[in-house]
Motif scaffolding. Structure first.
Motif, PDB file in Angstrom:
ATOM      1  N   SER A 272       0.876  -0.931   0.033  1.00 21.43           N
ATOM      2  CA  SER A 272       0.052   0.038   0.033  1.00 21.43           C
ATOM      3  C   SER A 272       0.903   1.189  -0.006  1.00 21.43           C
ATOM      4  CB  SER A 272      -0.878   0.061   1.225  1.00 21.43           C
ATOM      5  OG  SER A 272      -1.653  -1.094   1.189  1.00 21.43           O
ATOM      6  N   PHE A 273       0.418   2.350  -0.908  1.00 23.21           N
ATOM      7  CA  PHE A 273       1.243   3.488  -0.754  1.00 23.21           C
ATOM      8  C   PHE A 273       0.320   4.445  -1.275  1.00 23.21           C
ATOM      9  CE2 PHE A 273       2.340   1.222  -4.534  1.00 23.21           C
ATOM     10  CZ  PHE A 273       2.209   2.014  -5.505  1.00 23.21           C
ATOM     11  N   ASP A 274       0.640   5.815  -1.289  1.00 27.16           N
ATOM     12  CA  ASP A 274      -0.300   6.807  -1.997  1.00 27.16           C
ATOM     13  C   ASP A 274       0.454   7.359  -3.500  1.00 27.16           C
ATOM     14  OD1 ASP A 274      -2.062   7.551   0.002  1.00 27.16           O
ATOM     15  OD2 ASP A 274      -0.201   8.334   1.169  1.00 27.16           O
ATOM     16  N   TRP A 275      -0.341   7.167  -4.448  1.00 29.98           N
ATOM     17  CA  TRP A 275       0.002   7.414  -5.780  1.00 29.98           C
ATOM     18  C   TRP A 275       0.475   9.091  -5.765  1.00 29.98           C
ATOM     19  CZ3 TRP A 275       1.564   4.210  -9.368  1.00 29.98           C
ATOM     20  CH2 TRP A 275       0.922   2.752  -9.279  1.00 29.98           C
ATOM     21  N   SER A 276       0.008   9.854  -4.966  1.00 33.53           N
ATOM     22  CA  SER A 276       0.193  11.414  -5.067  1.00 33.53           C
ATOM     23  C   SER A 276       1.701  11.484  -4.649  1.00 33.53           C
ATOM     24  CB  SER A 276      -0.931  12.156  -4.144  1.00 33.53           C
ATOM     25  OG  SER A 276      -0.679  11.522  -3.016  1.00 33.53           O
ATOM     26  N   CYS A 277       1.952  10.878  -3.720  1.00 35.48           N
ATOM     27  CA  CYS A 277       3.367  11.017  -3.138  1.00 35.48           C
ATOM     28  C   CYS A 277       4.135   9.943  -3.648  1.00 35.48           C
ATOM     29  CB  CYS A 277       3.302  10.970  -1.507  1.00 35.48           C
ATOM     30  SG  CYS A 277       2.295  12.444  -0.864  1.00 35.48           S
ATOM     31  N   SER A 278       4.102   9.054  -4.474  1.00 35.19           N
ATOM     32  CA  SER A 278       4.940   7.860  -4.934  1.00 35.19           C
ATOM     33  C   SER A 278       5.466   7.104  -3.877  1.00 35.19           C
ATOM     34  CB  SER A 278       6.196   8.391  -5.981  1.00 35.19           C
ATOM     35  OG  SER A 278       5.637   9.217  -6.845  1.00 35.19           O
ATOM     36  N   GLY A 279       4.678   7.026  -2.855  1.00 34.69           N
ATOM     37  CA  GLY A 279       4.847   6.462  -1.738  1.00 34.69           C
ATOM     38  C   GLY A 279       3.761   6.759  -0.577  1.00 34.69           C
ATOM     39  N   ILE A 280       3.977   6.303   0.623  1.00 34.28           N
ATOM     40  CA  ILE A 280       3.143   6.721   1.651  1.00 34.28           C
ATOM     41  C   ILE A 280       3.513   8.265   1.996  1.00 34.28           C
ATOM     42  CG2 ILE A 280       2.387   6.412   4.132  1.00 34.28           C
ATOM     43  CD1 ILE A 280       2.852   3.412   3.738  1.00 34.28           C
ATOM     44  N   CYS A 281       2.602   9.142   1.835  1.00 34.79           N
ATOM     45  CA  CYS A 281       2.812  10.544   2.260  1.00 34.79           C
ATOM     46  C   CYS A 281       3.129  10.548   3.938  1.00 34.79           C
ATOM     47  CB  CYS A 281       1.356  11.472   2.036  1.00 34.79           C
ATOM     48  SG  CYS A 281       0.950  11.229   0.252  1.00 34.79           S
ATOM     49  N   ARG A 282       4.205  11.412   4.276  1.00 33.40           N
ATOM     50  CA  ARG A 282       4.551  11.591   5.601  1.00 33.40           C
ATOM     51  C   ARG A 282       4.608  10.251   6.061  1.00 33.40           C
ATOM     52  NH1 ARG A 282       0.279  14.572   5.446  1.00 33.40           N
ATOM     53  NH2 ARG A 282      -0.613  13.298   7.170  1.00 33.40           N
ATOM     54  N   SER A 283       5.195   9.288   5.585  1.00 36.09           N
ATOM     55  CA  SER A 283       5.400   7.779   5.852  1.00 36.09           C
ATOM     56  C   SER A 283       5.820   7.432   7.311  1.00 36.09           C
ATOM     57  CB  SER A 283       6.138   7.097   4.881  1.00 36.09           C
ATOM     58  OG  SER A 283       7.689   7.528   5.156  1.00 36.09           O
ATOM     59  N   VAL A 284       6.750   8.471   7.974  1.00 34.07           N
ATOM     60  CA  VAL A 284       7.336   7.981   9.187  1.00 34.07           C
ATOM     61  C   VAL A 284       6.047   8.245  10.036  1.00 34.07           C
ATOM     62  CG1 VAL A 284       8.722   8.964  11.228  1.00 34.07           C
ATOM     63  CG2 VAL A 284       9.564   8.908   8.606  1.00 34.07           C
ATOM     64  N   GLU A 285       5.214   9.054  10.069  1.00 32.23           N
ATOM     65  CA  GLU A 285       4.123   8.977  10.909  1.00 32.23           C
ATOM     66  C   GLU A 285       2.767   8.108  10.426  1.00 32.23           C
ATOM     67  OE1 GLU A 285       5.177  11.985   9.438  1.00 32.23           O
ATOM     68  OE2 GLU A 285       6.765  12.594  10.982  1.00 32.23           O
ATOM     69  N   LYS A 286       2.630   7.977   9.203  1.00 32.42           N
ATOM     70  CA  LYS A 286       1.634   7.573   8.810  1.00 32.42           C
ATOM     71  C   LYS A 286       1.500   5.813   8.769  1.00 32.42           C
ATOM     72  CE  LYS A 286      -1.966   8.117   5.071  1.00 32.42           C
ATOM     73  NZ  LYS A 286      -2.587   8.729   3.817  1.00 32.42           N
ATOM     74  N   ILE A 287       2.834   5.482   8.465  1.00 34.86           N
ATOM     75  CA  ILE A 287       2.925   3.846   8.016  1.00 34.86           C
ATOM     76  C   ILE A 287       2.487   3.074   9.157  1.00 34.86           C
ATOM     77  CG2 ILE A 287       5.232   3.759   8.864  1.00 34.86           C
ATOM     78  CD1 ILE A 287       5.854   1.775   6.298  1.00 34.86           C
ATOM     79  N   LYS A 288       2.473   3.601  10.382  1.00 31.96           N
ATOM     80  CA  LYS A 288       2.226   2.894  11.442  1.00 31.96           C
ATOM     81  C   LYS A 288       0.557   2.769  11.682  1.00 31.96           C
ATOM     82  CE  LYS A 288       5.846   4.460  14.411  1.00 31.96           C
ATOM     83  NZ  LYS A 288       6.177   5.140  15.782  1.00 31.96           N
ATOM     84  N   ILE A 289      -0.115   3.577  11.159  1.00 31.72           N
ATOM     85  CA  ILE A 289      -1.523   3.857  11.126  1.00 31.72           C
ATOM     86  C   ILE A 289      -1.742   2.892   9.867  1.00 31.72           C
ATOM     87  CG2 ILE A 289      -3.740   5.178  10.200  1.00 31.72           C
ATOM     88  CD1 ILE A 289      -2.224   7.674  11.409  1.00 31.72           C
ATOM     89  N   VAL A 290      -1.292   2.826   8.683  1.00 32.83           N
ATOM     90  CA  VAL A 290      -1.548   1.731   7.847  1.00 32.83           C
ATOM     91  C   VAL A 290      -1.300   0.467   8.334  1.00 32.83           C
ATOM     92  CG1 VAL A 290      -0.842   1.082   5.353  1.00 32.83           C
ATOM     93  CG2 VAL A 290      -0.817   3.482   5.891  1.00 32.83           C
ATOM     94  N   HIS A 291      -0.333   0.162   8.994  1.00 38.84           N
ATOM     95  CA  HIS A 291      -0.035  -1.197   9.529  1.00 38.84           C
ATOM     96  C   HIS A 291      -1.238  -1.511  10.370  1.00 38.84           C
ATOM     97  CE1 HIS A 291       2.306  -4.716  10.471  1.00 38.84           C
ATOM     98  NE2 HIS A 291       2.277  -4.188  11.528  1.00 38.84           N
ATOM     99  N   GLN A 292      -1.664  -0.713  11.283  1.00 46.25           N
ATOM    100  CA  GLN A 292      -2.751  -0.993  12.185  1.00 46.25           C
ATOM    101  C   GLN A 292      -4.013  -1.539  11.641  1.00 46.25           C
ATOM    102  OE1 GLN A 292      -3.013   2.442  14.722  1.00 46.25           O
ATOM    103  NE2 GLN A 292      -1.068   1.977  15.925  1.00 46.25           N
ATOM    104  N   ARG A 293      -4.366  -0.554  10.436  1.00 50.76           N
ATOM    105  CA  ARG A 293      -5.637  -0.676   9.599  1.00 50.76           C
ATOM    106  C   ARG A 293      -5.665  -1.705   8.593  1.00 50.76           C
ATOM    107  NH1 ARG A 293      -7.581   5.631   9.301  1.00 50.76           N
ATOM    108  NH2 ARG A 293      -9.429   4.539   8.276  1.00 50.76           N
ATOM    109  N   CYS A 294      -4.580  -1.914   7.818  1.00 52.30           N
ATOM    110  CA  CYS A 294      -4.541  -2.613   6.663  1.00 52.30           C
ATOM    111  C   CYS A 294      -3.620  -3.900   6.836  1.00 52.30           C
ATOM    112  CB  CYS A 294      -3.988  -1.834   5.396  1.00 52.30           C
ATOM    113  SG  CYS A 294      -4.802  -0.384   5.280  1.00 52.30           S
ATOM    114  N   GLY A 295      -2.875  -3.900   7.851  1.00 53.46           N
ATOM    115  CA  GLY A 295      -1.898  -5.039   8.228  1.00 53.46           C
ATOM    116  C   GLY A 295      -2.575  -6.438   8.272  1.00 53.46           C
TER     117      GLY A 295
END
Length: 378
Positions: free
Chosen positions: A344-367
């Motif tokens: 998972s990633f954001d197309w608009s940022c070619s990766g997760i936008c602000r990934s350092v903060e947001k990747i944990k949220i992605v992991h919790q909700r999409c892991g």
């Protein structure tokens, strides 16, 4: 008196006549005999020898041509085991890794995952270590039991033994999760870095798949492994989210292509290729790159370069949408439906936008959950 005189004359010439006939007979005999011998050599023995020699030369020439063709085919299609071992000692593919030493033989693996990272991305690496990438003994166990190798891939700075290099050495000593490349880091050198990563990975591991992922992308390891496992019978598999973006000729834009003229008229699109955030290639394709690394052209954009290396080959382009899900709510809805995304990633940022903060949220909700990879069948 006349009769006696005649007899004397005749008898006087007899010796000369005999000698003359003897000489003429010898000469005449030699002319008949000598050509007979020469004719036998010229028309019987010599042609037979010539035909035999010509036949042997032709057979040898054909055998050499056959060996040359066989060798060329093997060299292009697959890198032989011997060459892979030699690549460890070459400048282009040297590697330093704590868990897979440069002097050890190639280890069997299911997949090698190289996480592309930079000197300035320590916080991104730590966010991945805290989410989808196992740590410590779990990382070693994942390699031993499931054949999944995960490493951050990074080269060196332009200055030998710089503070940047020492910082990576210290970080690797702590986590033991780096694969160091013989490559000088730089944003405009990503195509070269990808090539060096694949060559180095092939030199260290005999894997079925080689994966490259950026350090601002979330990955579900169990889902990715199961997905690749379904395609392990396809020897020339190129797996990812296939796209065909525009060729940008203006120098002021981010993804400018200096060689835009090679792609036709202005406004044309690239050939179909996997997006660079994450993709996987099978063993044969990785071996092909390793065997032909010095003649593979590098374009400005790394994902375009990889796609260009497979043009003209019997490659299967597998467009897998599960490898390019969006961040919540997209990946969350799919996870709740029992169809977790591989990445998972954001197309608009070619990766997760602000990934350092947001990747944990992605992991919790999409892991997928930490236990899935251990029970995954592939």
């Amino acid at each position: 008196m006349k009769q006696r005189s005649s007899t004397k004359i005749s008898l006087k010439w007899i010796p000369f006549v005999c000698i003359s006939f003897f000489v003429l007979g010898t000469v005449f005999s030699n002319r008949l005999w000598i050509p007979t011998i020469f004719n036998d050599c010229d028309t019987k023995k010599k042609p037979a020898t010539d035909n035999f020699e010509k036949g042997e030369v032709l057979k040898t020439h054909e055998a050499i041509e056959s060996l040359d063709k066989s060798f060329a085919t093997l060299q292009i299609k697959l890198a032989p085991p011997g060459s892979s071992q030699k690549m460890k000692n070459s400048d282009a593919t040297g590697a330093v890794s704590t868990l897979a030493g440069i002097d050890s033989p190639r280890k069997k693996a299911f997949m090698v995952i190289g996480i592309n990272t930079a000197f300035s991305s320590r916080r991104r690496r730590d966010s991945i270590r805290e989410t989808w990438m196992p740590q410590g003994e779990k990382l070693v166990r994942l390699e031993r039991e499931k054949g999944i190798i995960i490493r951050f891939i990074i080269g060196h700075s332009a200055t030998s033994d710089s503070i940047l290099d020492r910082a990576i050495d210290s970080e690797d000593a702590q986590h033991k999760d780096f694969l160091r490349l013989e490559h000088v880091e730089g944003y405009h050198e990503l195509s070269a870095k990808t090539k060096t990563y694949i060559c180095t990975a092939v030199a260290n591991w005999d894997a079925e798949f080689y994966v490259k992922v950026d350090d601002d992308v979330h990955v579900n390891l169990g889902k990715l492994a199961a997905l690749l496992g379904r395609h392990r019978s396809k020897p020339m598999a190129y797996i990812g989210c296939m796209k065909s973006g525009p060729v940008l000729s203006k120098k002021s834009v981010k993804y400018h292509e200096p060689e835009y003229w090679k792609f036709g008229e202005e406004g044309n699109k690239y050939f179909r290729h996997a997006t660079g955030q994450i993709y996987a290639i099978s063993k044969d394709l990785a071996s092909y790159i390793a065997a032909n690394q010095h003649i593979l052209h590098k374009y400005a954009n790394e994902d375009v370069s990889l796609g260009s290396w497979f043009i003209g080959l019997e490659v299967q382009h597998l467009n897998i949408k599960s490898m390019c899900c969006g961040t919540p709510p997209d990946c969350e809805l799919k996870a709740k439906a029992g169809n977790a995304c591989a990445a998972s990633f954001d197309w608009s940022c070619s990766g997760i936008c602000r990934s350092v903060e947001k990747i944990k949220i992605v992991h919790q909700r999409c892991g997928e959950g930490d236990a899935v990879v251990w029970s995954a069948l592939f």
